[in-house]
Design a protein around this motif. Structure first.
Motif, short mmCIF file in Angstrom:
data_model
loop_
_atom_site.label_atom_id
_atom_site.label_comp_id
_atom_site.label_asym_id
_atom_site.label_seq_id
_atom_site.Cartn_x
_atom_site.Cartn_y
_atom_site.Cartn_z
N GLN A 616 5.41 -9.66 -12.96
CA GLN A 616 6.52 -9.13 -12.17
C GLN A 616 6.00 -8.63 -10.84
N ILE A 617 6.78 -8.87 -9.79
CA ILE A 617 6.46 -8.36 -8.46
C ILE A 617 7.65 -7.57 -7.95
N LEU A 618 7.39 -6.39 -7.44
CA LEU A 618 8.42 -5.63 -6.75
C LEU A 618 7.86 -5.15 -5.42
N VAL A 619 8.65 -5.36 -4.38
CA VAL A 619 8.29 -4.92 -3.04
C VAL A 619 9.47 -4.13 -2.47
N ALA A 620 9.18 -2.96 -1.94
CA ALA A 620 10.22 -2.16 -1.29
C ALA A 620 9.68 -1.64 0.03
N ARG A 621 10.57 -1.56 0.99
CA ARG A 621 10.20 -0.96 2.27
C ARG A 621 11.32 -0.06 2.75
N ASP A 622 10.96 1.14 3.14
CA ASP A 622 11.93 2.12 3.62
C ASP A 622 13.03 2.36 2.59
#
Length: 983
Positions: A616-622
């Motif tokens: 699983q990959i999760l990316v969040a920004r701001d």
């Protein structure tokens, strides 16, 4: 020959001169008019015969899904009749562009291409974007968004080789039972309709797509569909002038290029009963002379029953031209239409000069849109270039801005105090779990139910009984139609059930239907929370769920009145509460064309190399989740695909996800001292070599502690069998600690682990050396300080409040095994595949609960805790840890001793070490996180407000599989995130 002017026309014109407001002197004429007498237009006019000049006024219906025979019919009309253009209907963009190229090649004069794309190309073409219907757009308070939509629709229309969009609809919909306009209107307020219409028009025309305001003089107050019959509007002139025609007058003043005339019987404007499309008093007398419109006048489709009844094809087209129209849409019999118009000229009903002026107008439009320098449309990658990330983001922004919160008693939304809520959702009118429900589950645990349109009373009763177990019910009312018509399709039993829900104290109802439906559902206005979402698209469902939890705010205002229940303009506002917003990379200043393909490529490389079975990959920004994706399989040897809500063994990521947040909270409360030692909290260690070693050194891995102790080896005899006083095959009061189904550990073995830690020697030199020993002790230290059970403490103070319901120890006690990804096949201790229990031997001997390892979670729930860290202690409007404390714990403690570590957290190497670096090259010095033995990595970077989670089970089937390290997949993916950030 002088044409006699009918007395009726004179009288009507005289009456109108008294009624209609004079046009302002600053009326903005359509831009294309400057080309009417251009050299190019002159050159074309000289080549055209009288019949060909008439043919330029004809648009023929074309389809890109009707095959070769239809194509040959169109080509014949182009070659033989020399028609002026085409209006495209159903099909797909690739075929349409190819056909338009072929048609243009066959035409002596470039063809004008039109399409009816009120809510974008998706109205007509497959594989294209449908923006919200105009009723939803009418709820938006920021007209700049409507302008942006106009810009984007113009880009897409031109990309398919077309030039005119038969939009916007500027009918004022003041009749809830209107069967043909309704949700296609911006609403019932003429000012709102006008401002939205102008914004949409300008967005398109500023990018050289001609628009047509429709349906003149106003189709909003009808209860008949002009596709099937001729509607009649019985309002006096004063009303028509001040309301129905108001938007048209304003758009004309604003410079709209075209106006489409409706098929309507309006006695106050023309008492003869002819459709307005064929009415000279309406088109010439009002639109041209009174309103001063000099642009392109287009008929509504000439195959509609509202105009064809009593009028043969061809004849009806002649009447439309005589009435004053410039462009005939959907002419059914082209040769006869040309012949009838030619005969009208001969009879003096209309002059050749008038025809020529209209032909020049059409040609001027062609020059304005660039057809004087025509080039074929590129068909390669057209679908990708239509469905750009920015186009998709715009759709999300429009939906978000339209959502209208009509009720919000006690400020229930956005939902807060998740730890106090037990939530169920029920989708009414749906058979399967909806996108709405899936999105709700991203925020916390929600139990889902569905009741299809024809749900039986027994089904409803069963759901009602289940709902009694919950203190909050979220209901979604779904539409079965592609279009949000003003109708209720659910059964009476379901309507009664919805009425009961509405009268409950803790109910949130989201209506994915036409707002007028509110007036057809008894007591729905009594619901404590009522959200009008306007339509039932996946994006609308997704954004509505985010609104409920505060990922986004509410700002929409109802564009129509709903009986006595709600008034036009109703709508409450809420602000987002800094809880995750699930969106696109572009919304967070990242480039999806870099992020998505490169992350996919690296994950697929790792899977194909058998470095990992999946992940699983999760990316969040701001605070915006821009990528949340699952890859591959649970195991190489099975077919179970990894899902986004599956749980992974976090391994050493547990160190920063369990006891560490507890210690930081206790540090805030002056209950934990970084200068104190283990012996200050666990008296058992007072006489040990570890007494007095401060936690600042311990948590920074500079306390001279040994890296690890193989506790499990002490349970074996020399022959490899288990010692009799350590393990048994069955559980009992003396052997209650489950290692596996057939292996149970003695209740006092934890003391032996503590003793081994206490007696372990110290390293010779106080320098950085990673050690997990203290993390076995931290749960006991937290319990000693708080007097509470460790798991209860961290659940109560962190996980439950965050809605991180999969962040847990011993997950097989709560979740089915098919949701838990297996790890290693253990052939030296447990002698079985490890599934649903912690991989780490020491942690499992602690009953699965340790701060060294033992936590499981999916990427989404783990991200909530990591976002707390990224926000320096705050999430969703709630502070968990002080900013000062998080900054202290996340800074490098002993850099002068060549130690990069923070307190518990890992940090980037003090000097970049190329491919051997522990983080991406561009990770800032302020970033921090941790990795795990099973193939996990979490990292946050406050400088870029960036959060990254990588979960995998690289130890399956064996820990000897080090391909993930050799490929350096985790840090390569992390670098992609920085590469994707737009400057």
């Amino acid at each position: 020959m002088r044409v006699k002017t009918p007395i009726l026309f004179v009288l009507t014109g005289l009456f109108l001169s008294l009624q209609l407001n004079a046009q302002s002197s600053d009326l903005s004429e359509p831009e294309f008019l400057k080309y009417q007498n251009s050299k190019w237009v002159d050159s074309i006019m000289k080549k055209l015969t009288p019949n060909e000049r008439i043919a330029q006024l004809i648009l023929v219906a074309a389809y890109s899904n009707r095959g070769e025979e239809h194509k040959q019919e169109i080509l014949q009309l182009i070659k033989e009749q020399k028609i002026g253009g085409l209006i495209f209907f159903q099909g797909d963009p690739e075929t349409q562009a190819e056909l338009m190229n072929d048609y243009q090649q066959a035409a002596e004069v470039p063809l004008i291409g039109a399409i009816d794309a009120e809510w974008g190309l998706g109205m007509r073409l497959d594989n294209t974007i449908s923006y919200p219907f105009q009723m939803a757009l009418g709820a938006i308070q920021d007209d700049d968004l409507i302008y942006n939509m106009g810009e984007e629709v113009a880009r897409q229309v031109k990309r398919t080789g077309l030039h005119i969009n038969l939009a916007p609809v500027v009918d004022v919909n003041n009749n809830p039972d209107n069967p043909v306009i309704n949700y296609r209107s911006f609403g019932e307020d003429k000012q709102n309709v006008t401002s939205k219409g102008i914004a949409y028009m300008k967005g398109m025309q500023d990018h050289k797509v001609l628009t047509t305001a429709k349906h003149f003089p106003g189709h909003g107050d009808t209860d008949t569909d002009s596709h099937y019959a001729l509607p009649q509007i019985n309002h006096p002139m004063e009303r028509l002038d001040s309301l129905e025609m108001y938007p048209f007058k304003e758009l004309i003043d604003a410079g709209i290029g075209g106006v489409m005339v409706a098929h309507l019987d309006i006695p106050a404007l023309d008492s003869t009963g002819v459709p307005s499309t064929l009415s000279k008093p309406i088109i010439t007398g009002i639109l041209k002379e009174r309103l001063g419109f000099k642009g392109l006048i287009v008929t509504d489709a000439m195959n509609m029953k509202g105009v064809t009844k009593g009028n043969e094809p061809g004849v009806v087209d002649k009447k439309a031209i005589v009435a004053g129209n410039d462009l005939l849409e959907f002419t059914e019999d082209v040769p006869r239409a040309i012949k009838e118009i030619r005969n009208a000229i001969k009879a003096g009903i209309i002059t050749q000069k008038e025809i020529d002026a209209r032909t020049r107008k059409v040609l001027a439009v062609k020059q304005w849109v660039g057809l004087n320098n025509y080039g074929p449309t590129k068909t390669e990658e057209i679908v990708e270039e239509l469905n750009t990330p920015n186009a998709k983001l715009l759709n999300r922004k429009l939906v978000e801005a339209s959502l209208t919160l009509l009720k919000n008693e006690n400020d229930l939304l956005p939902l807060n105090e998740l730890d106090t809520l037990k939530i169920a959702s029920v989708s009414i009118g749906a058979k399967d779990e909806t996108v709405f429900q899936e999105t709700l589950s991203l925020y916390t645990a929600v139990k889902h139910f569905q009741l299809p349109v024809e749900a039986k009373e027994s089904e409803i009763d069963s759901v009602k009984e289940e709902l009694e177990k919950y203190n909050l019910v979220i209901a979604g009312v779904h539409d079965q139609s592609k279009y949000p018509r003003n109708s209720v399709s659910i059964s009476e039993e379901l309507q009664e059930f919805l009425e009961e829900l509405s009268e409950s104290e803790n109910t949130v109802i989201s209506l994915f239907k036409n707002p007028y439906v509110i007036n057809k559902l008894d007591e729905i206005e009594e619901s404590p929370v009522l959200i009008e979402a306007y339509q039932d698209s996946e994006t609308t469902q997704e954004m509505t769920a985010q609104l409920i939890f505060g990922g986004i705010g509410a700002s929409g205002k109802l564009p129509v009145s709903v009986g006595e229940k709600f008034k036009m303009g109703d709508g409450l506002e809420t602000n987002p509460i800094n809880r995750f917003k699930y969106t696109t990379p572009e919304d967070a200043g990242m480039d999806s064309s870099i992020l998505y393909p490169q992350v996919d490529s690296l994950m697929n490389e790792a899977i194909n190399a058998k470095a990992i079975p999946g992940g699983q990959i999760l990316v969040a920004r701001d605070g915006k989740v821009v990528m949340y994706k699952s890859y591959g399989l649970h195991k190489y040897s099975d077919t179970i695909k990894v899902k986004k809500d599956d749980l992974y063994d976090l391994a050493s990521v547990t160190k920063i996800s369990s006891a560490l947040p507890a210690l930081m909270k206790l540090y805030d409360e002056d209950k934990f001292d970084l200068n104190a030692g283990i012996d200050d909290y666990l008296s058992y260690f007072r006489n040990s070599n570890k007494a007095g070693v401060p936690f600042r050194q311990i948590l920074a891995h500079q306390a001279r502690f040994k890296p690890w102790i193989p506790y499990w080896k002490n349970t074996l005899r020399n022959n490899g069998s288990y010692k009799w006083n350590t393990f048994k095959k069955d559980s009992s009061a003396r052997f209650p600690v489950k290692i596996s189904d057939e292996l149970w550990l003695h209740r006092n073995y934890q003391r032996k682990i503590f003793r081994a830690i206490k007696k372990s020697p110290l390293e010779d030199e106080a320098k950085y050396k990673y050690s997990g020993l203290v993390f076995y002790l931290l749960p006991s230290i937290v319990e000693e300080i708080t007097g509470e059970d460790f798991r209860s403490y961290i659940n109560k103070n962190f996980y439950d409040k965050l809605g991180a319901t999969t962040l847990t120890y011993n997950p097989s006690e709560e979740f089915p095994l098919n949701r838990i990804v297996p790890t290693e096949s253990d052939f030296f201790f447990r002698h079985r595949p490890i599934h649903g229990r912690v991989h780490d031997e020491g942690a499992i001997m602690m009953g699965g609960v340790s701060a060294n390892a033992g936590l499981f979670a999916n990427a989404n729930d783990l991200a909530k805790l990591m976002q707390v860290y990224l926000n320096y202690g705050e999430y969703a409007g709630q502070r968990y840890i002080s900013e000062e404390t998080l900054k202290e714990f996340s800074r490098t403690q002993f850099p002068d001793n060549d130690n990069r570590r923070a307190l518990g957290f890992d940090k980037p190497n003090l000097e970049y070490q190329g491919e051997d670096n522990n983080t991406a090259k561009d990770a800032s010095k302020y970033s921090f996180g941790h990795t795990g033995f099973t193939g996990t990595m979490v990292w946050v970077d406050p400088e870029e407000k960036l959060l990254y989670i990588f979960l995998s089970n690289r130890v399956l089937p064996t820990r000897d599989n080090t391909r993930l390290y050799k490929l350096n997949t985790r840090t390569k993916i992390q670098q992609v995130l920085y590469d994707a950030i737009k400057e």
